[in-house]
Design a protein around this motif. Sequence first.
Motif, mmCIF file in Angstrom:
data_model
loop_
_atom_site.group_PDB
_atom_site.id
_atom_site.type_symbol
_atom_site.label_atom_id
_atom_site.label_comp_id
_atom_site.label_asym_id
_atom_site.label_seq_id
_atom_site.Cartn_x
_atom_site.Cartn_y
_atom_site.Cartn_z
ATOM 1 N N ALA A 47 0.830 -1.186 0.059
ATOM 2 C CA ALA A 47 0.214 0.173 -0.091
ATOM 3 C C ALA A 47 1.037 1.369 0.035
ATOM 4 O O ALA A 47 0.374 2.365 -0.469
ATOM 5 N N TRP A 48 2.048 1.202 0.748
ATOM 6 C CA TRP A 48 2.929 2.489 0.755
ATOM 7 C C TRP A 48 3.641 2.659 -0.575
ATOM 8 O O TRP A 48 3.501 3.796 -1.021
ATOM 9 N N GLU A 49 3.938 1.635 -1.176
ATOM 10 C CA GLU A 49 4.513 1.868 -2.609
ATOM 11 C C GLU A 49 3.537 2.366 -3.544
ATOM 12 O O GLU A 49 3.561 3.273 -4.222
ATOM 13 N N ALA A 50 2.237 1.944 -3.441
ATOM 14 C CA ALA A 50 1.176 2.326 -4.246
ATOM 15 C C ALA A 50 0.762 4.055 -3.986
ATOM 16 O O ALA A 50 0.667 4.648 -4.776
ATOM 17 N N ALA A 51 1.027 4.349 -2.588
ATOM 18 C CA ALA A 51 0.652 5.471 -2.220
ATOM 19 C C ALA A 51 1.729 6.562 -2.816
ATOM 20 O O ALA A 51 1.531 7.471 -3.198
ATOM 21 N N LYS A 52 3.112 6.076 -2.460
ATOM 22 C CA LYS A 52 4.097 6.810 -2.934
ATOM 23 C C LYS A 52 4.048 6.962 -4.427
ATOM 24 O O LYS A 52 4.227 8.260 -4.998
ATOM 25 N N ALA A 53 3.667 6.272 -5.234
ATOM 26 C CA ALA A 53 3.486 6.261 -6.747
ATOM 27 C C ALA A 53 2.477 7.355 -7.028
ATOM 28 O O ALA A 53 2.421 8.272 -8.134
ATOM 29 N N MET A 54 1.520 7.469 -6.335
ATOM 30 C CA MET A 54 0.160 8.058 -6.717
ATOM 31 C C MET A 54 0.508 9.544 -6.203
ATOM 32 O O MET A 54 0.204 10.619 -6.709
ATOM 33 N N ILE A 55 1.285 9.679 -5.111
ATOM 34 C CA ILE A 55 1.734 11.043 -4.727
ATOM 35 C C ILE A 55 2.614 11.868 -5.735
ATOM 36 O O ILE A 55 2.606 13.008 -5.928
ATOM 37 N N LEU A 56 3.436 11.124 -6.444
ATOM 38 C CA LEU A 56 4.445 11.283 -7.357
ATOM 39 C C LEU A 56 4.143 11.561 -8.652
ATOM 40 O O LEU A 56 4.673 12.253 -9.484
ATOM 41 N N SER A 57 2.877 11.190 -9.069
ATOM 42 C CA SER A 57 2.425 11.071 -10.509
ATOM 43 C C SER A 57 2.062 12.154 -11.152
ATOM 44 O O SER A 57 2.173 12.189 -12.348
ATOM 45 N N GLY A 58 1.795 13.208 -10.358
ATOM 46 C CA GLY A 58 1.455 14.348 -10.983
ATOM 47 C C GLY A 58 -0.170 14.342 -11.353
ATOM 48 O O GLY A 58 -0.750 15.236 -11.821
ATOM 49 N N TYR B 264 -2.894 13.705 -9.028
ATOM 50 C CA TYR B 264 -3.777 13.827 -7.992
ATOM 51 C C TYR B 264 -3.365 15.271 -7.242
ATOM 52 O O TYR B 264 -1.854 15.249 -6.933
ATOM 53 N N ARG B 265 -4.169 15.897 -6.975
ATOM 54 C CA ARG B 265 -3.945 17.257 -5.830
ATOM 55 C C ARG B 265 -3.956 16.810 -4.679
ATOM 56 O O ARG B 265 -3.440 17.552 -3.731
ATOM 57 N N MET B 266 -4.906 15.788 -4.388
ATOM 58 C CA MET B 266 -5.071 15.260 -2.865
ATOM 59 C C MET B 266 -4.567 13.650 -2.883
ATOM 60 O O MET B 266 -5.444 12.801 -3.632
ATOM 61 N N VAL B 267 -4.218 13.254 -1.683
ATOM 62 C CA VAL B 267 -3.821 11.878 -1.718
ATOM 63 C C VAL B 267 -4.322 11.573 -0.071
ATOM 64 O O VAL B 267 -3.715 11.924 0.746
ATOM 65 N N LEU B 268 -5.145 10.753 0.197
ATOM 66 C CA LEU B 268 -5.521 10.261 1.583
ATOM 67 C C LEU B 268 -5.024 8.838 1.776
ATOM 68 O O LEU B 268 -5.223 7.895 1.183
ATOM 69 N N LEU B 269 -4.198 8.752 2.875
ATOM 70 C CA LEU B 269 -3.625 7.741 3.325
ATOM 71 C C LEU B 269 -4.346 7.311 4.531
ATOM 72 O O LEU B 269 -4.078 7.529 5.853
ATOM 73 N N ASP B 270 -5.667 6.436 4.382
ATOM 74 C CA ASP B 270 -6.504 6.071 5.599
ATOM 75 C C ASP B 270 -5.775 5.128 6.479
ATOM 76 O O ASP B 270 -5.477 3.834 5.741
ATOM 77 N N GLU B 271 -5.576 5.439 7.663
ATOM 78 C CA GLU B 271 -5.348 4.441 8.745
ATOM 79 C C GLU B 271 -3.783 4.134 8.518
ATOM 80 O O GLU B 271 -3.335 3.154 9.155
ATOM 81 N N LEU B 272 -3.090 5.038 7.801
ATOM 82 C CA LEU B 272 -1.539 4.843 7.797
ATOM 83 C C LEU B 272 -0.730 4.746 9.300
ATOM 84 O O LEU B 272 0.036 4.089 9.470
ATOM 85 N N ASN B 273 -1.578 5.648 9.924
ATOM 86 C CA ASN B 273 -1.059 5.795 11.579
ATOM 87 C C ASN B 273 -1.052 4.262 12.327
ATOM 88 O O ASN B 273 -0.239 4.020 13.172
ATOM 89 N N ILE B 274 -1.972 3.391 11.938
ATOM 90 C CA ILE B 274 -2.193 2.105 12.504
ATOM 91 C C ILE B 274 -0.726 1.372 11.978
ATOM 92 O O ILE B 274 -0.322 0.718 13.088
ATOM 93 N N VAL B 275 -0.639 1.185 10.649
ATOM 94 C CA VAL B 275 0.682 0.482 10.450
ATOM 95 C C VAL B 275 1.901 0.926 10.826
ATOM 96 O O VAL B 275 2.944 0.320 11.382
ATOM 97 N N LEU B 276 1.935 2.522 11.085
ATOM 98 C CA LEU B 276 3.149 3.101 11.585
ATOM 99 C C LEU B 276 3.171 2.636 12.917
ATOM 100 O O LEU B 276 4.335 2.211 13.590
#
Length: 203
Positions: free
Chosen positions: A114-125, A127-139
């Motif tokens: 999920a983190w790899e997918a998140a990074k790719a979407m954040i860097l892709s250009g 999307y203006r907004m990316v929600l990482l739902d429950e990331l705090n739990i896995v951290l």
Amino acid sequence: MTDTELDARHAEKMRKKKAARDKILATKTIEKGLVIVHTGKGKGKSTAAFGMVMRAVGHGMNVAVVQFIKGKIETGEKVVLDRFADQVTVKRMGEGFTWETQDRQRDIAAAQSAWEAAKAMILSGDYRMVLLDELNIVLRYDYLDVAEVAAFLRDEKPDDVHVIITGRNAKDELIEIADLVTEMTMVKHPFRSGVKPQPGIEF
């Protein structure tokens, strides 16, 4: 004092307040993508984040959502966002809550994917907004390295992308690099009175 006098006093007070407010707003000139953290034991972290997603969609922005934990739950927000598939991409990459999976290695693998997918979407250009739902739990469970996550968001996130992170127990490293942090405080919750999670309220 008459109503007319009270109205006049109120109008003058609001005039002064508006002038002070306008003066403050004139000093706020920076526009940037924010790192936003919703944490705390109270209900409403993801709910508030999805509210921001709805706002962004209303402004014509493209939004991505990565769900780190709730992948197996059929949620109302997913049903709604599917109607805006031209603007919103939702990746449900969790394996369910950790007490349901009972498989640490599987949870770690799911979090990393999920983190790899998140990074790719954040860097892709894309999307203006990316929600990482429950990331705090896995951290919290150390499924991901918080130092790596914080460094990426601080150093590699594009300047015009907003990233929202939800979940209890946000780590200090994440709070430090965030622009906006809100802690939800639980005052009262129906679950403690025997009320089960209900559609439209919890999911």
